[in-house]
Design a protein around this motif. Structure first.
Motif, PDB file in Angstrom:
ATOM      1  N   MET A 136       0.992  -1.385  -0.026  1.00 23.13           N
ATOM      2  CA  MET A 136      -0.106  -0.178   0.017  1.00 23.13           C
ATOM      3  C   MET A 136       0.748   1.479  -0.005  1.00 23.13           C
ATOM      4  O   MET A 136       0.630   2.023  -0.569  1.00 23.13           O
ATOM      5  N   VAL A 137       2.014   1.141   0.720  1.00 24.09           N
ATOM      6  CA  VAL A 137       2.734   2.206   0.920  1.00 24.09           C
ATOM      7  C   VAL A 137       3.857   2.562  -0.310  1.00 24.09           C
ATOM      8  O   VAL A 137       3.938   3.603  -0.895  1.00 24.09           O
ATOM      9  N   GLU A 138       4.272   1.376  -0.806  1.00 25.50           N
ATOM     10  CA  GLU A 138       5.522   1.350  -1.857  1.00 25.50           C
ATOM     11  C   GLU A 138       4.835   1.256  -3.152  1.00 25.50           C
ATOM     12  O   GLU A 138       5.729   1.801  -4.011  1.00 25.50           O
ATOM     13  N   ASP A 139       3.715   0.743  -3.517  1.00 25.92           N
ATOM     14  CA  ASP A 139       3.216   0.466  -4.823  1.00 25.92           C
ATOM     15  C   ASP A 139       2.690   1.691  -5.438  1.00 25.92           C
ATOM     16  O   ASP A 139       1.423   2.042  -5.396  1.00 25.92           O
ATOM     17  N   SER A 140       3.518   2.708  -5.719  1.00 20.79           N
ATOM     18  CA  SER A 140       3.140   4.040  -6.437  1.00 20.79           C
ATOM     19  C   SER A 140       3.876   4.549  -7.344  1.00 20.79           C
ATOM     20  O   SER A 140       5.255   4.417  -7.409  1.00 20.79           O
ATOM     21  N   HIS A 141       3.334   4.978  -8.607  1.00 17.39           N
ATOM     22  CA  HIS A 141       4.208   5.467  -9.752  1.00 17.39           C
ATOM     23  C   HIS A 141       4.031   6.986  -9.814  1.00 17.39           C
ATOM     24  O   HIS A 141       4.436   7.461 -10.791  1.00 17.39           O
ATOM     25  N   VAL A 142       3.626   7.468  -8.779  1.00 16.49           N
ATOM     26  CA  VAL A 142       3.370   8.913  -8.577  1.00 16.49           C
ATOM     27  C   VAL A 142       4.308   9.569  -7.328  1.00 16.49           C
ATOM     28  O   VAL A 142       4.833   8.585  -6.572  1.00 16.49           O
ATOM     29  N   GLU A 143       4.400  10.937  -7.114  1.00 15.79           N
ATOM     30  CA  GLU A 143       5.177  11.502  -5.932  1.00 15.79           C
ATOM     31  C   GLU A 143       4.128  11.292  -4.617  1.00 15.79           C
ATOM     32  O   GLU A 143       3.054  11.955  -4.435  1.00 15.79           O
ATOM     33  N   THR A 144       4.702  10.525  -3.947  1.00 18.21           N
ATOM     34  CA  THR A 144       4.039   9.928  -2.599  1.00 18.21           C
ATOM     35  C   THR A 144       4.950  10.080  -1.451  1.00 18.21           C
ATOM     36  O   THR A 144       6.136   9.810  -1.386  1.00 18.21           O
ATOM     37  N   ARG A 145       4.293  10.685  -0.367  1.00 20.56           N
ATOM     38  CA  ARG A 145       4.973  10.624   0.752  1.00 20.56           C
ATOM     39  C   ARG A 145       4.404   9.916   2.089  1.00 20.56           C
ATOM     40  O   ARG A 145       3.046   9.961   1.846  1.00 20.56           O
TER      41      ARG A 145
END
Length: 244
Positions: A136-145
């Motif tokens: 949920m935290v790591e699976d991102s292809h956008v700018e996430t914090r």
């Protein structure tokens, strides 16, 4: 035969499932994948069109006979603290928030687990394992914090972790993807505190909006989002301002 370019997103429709917000209703969602070089641009466009992100998927309700889920964004530059909001900030003056890379940790998962068990024991996320949380935290292809909120440190030990928000940074605002907090600190109103802090963060970054996801009229779970005024709610054609 005309073929769509591979960069063109494909949209899919889910089967009907029980609505988590309004009893006796069913929900359907339209969704697409946020992957590849255009993921950031696509996420921006879809968020402005009422979609939400979950990992590498963007989705929005597509229910046949219901339009209760309404996208909400706070007008950051016009927002003013009410007396009740000021009390929340005073009650949490000892808490410090820190924005950092979206990296999962065992301490976060323990808090996440306590939050789910206390607040959403019958929800769809209750069976999430530590690996599910990491995705949920790591699976991102956008700018996430991640924004971690802690009480003051004790000696050589970092302060107690009391709240966490998974937050996307967009060109026009911050989007609170998912937040959770220590359920035993109910008197602190930590959920409200995090939203107020994100409003301040968006303003300091020069961003005009804070995206809060869906407000659902008639759902006690979602009533709180209507308190953060002025705000805009996405209508059938465009965003519509709400002042009270």
């Amino acid at each position: 035969m005309t073929q769509q370019p591979r960069t063109t997103p494909q949209f899919f429709l889910t089967a009907p499932t029980t609505c988590p917000y309004l009893p006796g209703r069913q929900e359907r969602k339209v969704f697409t994948h946020l992957v590849g070089k255009r993921a950031i641009q696509l996420n921006e466009i879809l968020t402005q069109g009422g979609f939400r992100r979950s990992q590498s998927i963007a989705y929005r309700p597509a229910c046949e006979n219901c339009r209760a889920c309404v996208s909400v964004r706070v007008l950051v530059n016009e927002f003013r603290l009410s007396d009740s909001f000021r009390r929340v900030m005073r009650n949490n003056a000892d808490i410090t928030g820190r924005m950092q890379p979206a990296s999962p940790a065992a301490e976060q998962y323990s808090l996440f687990r306590a939050y789910l068990d206390a607040r959403h024991a019958d929800g769809g996320m209750v069976d999430m394992s530590v690996l599910d949380y990491a995705m949920m935290v790591e699976d991102s292809h956008v700018e996430t914090r991640l924004v971690e909120y802690r009480r003051p440190p004790e000696g050589q030990h970092p302060g107690e972790l009391v709240a966490v928000s998974l937050t996307d940074i967009l060109s026009d605002g911050l989007s609170m993807v998912y937040s959770f907090y220590e359920p035993d600190h109910e008197s602190r109103s930590l959920g409200t505190m995090m939203i107020l802090d994100h409003i301040a963060r968006a303003k300091s970054l020069g961003l005009p909006y804070l995206y809060l996801g869906y407000w659902v009229e008639g759902s006690k779970k979602m009533d709180y989002k209507a308190r953060f005024l002025p705000q805009e709610r996405l209508g059938m054609v465009t965003w519509e301002r709400v002042d009270k």
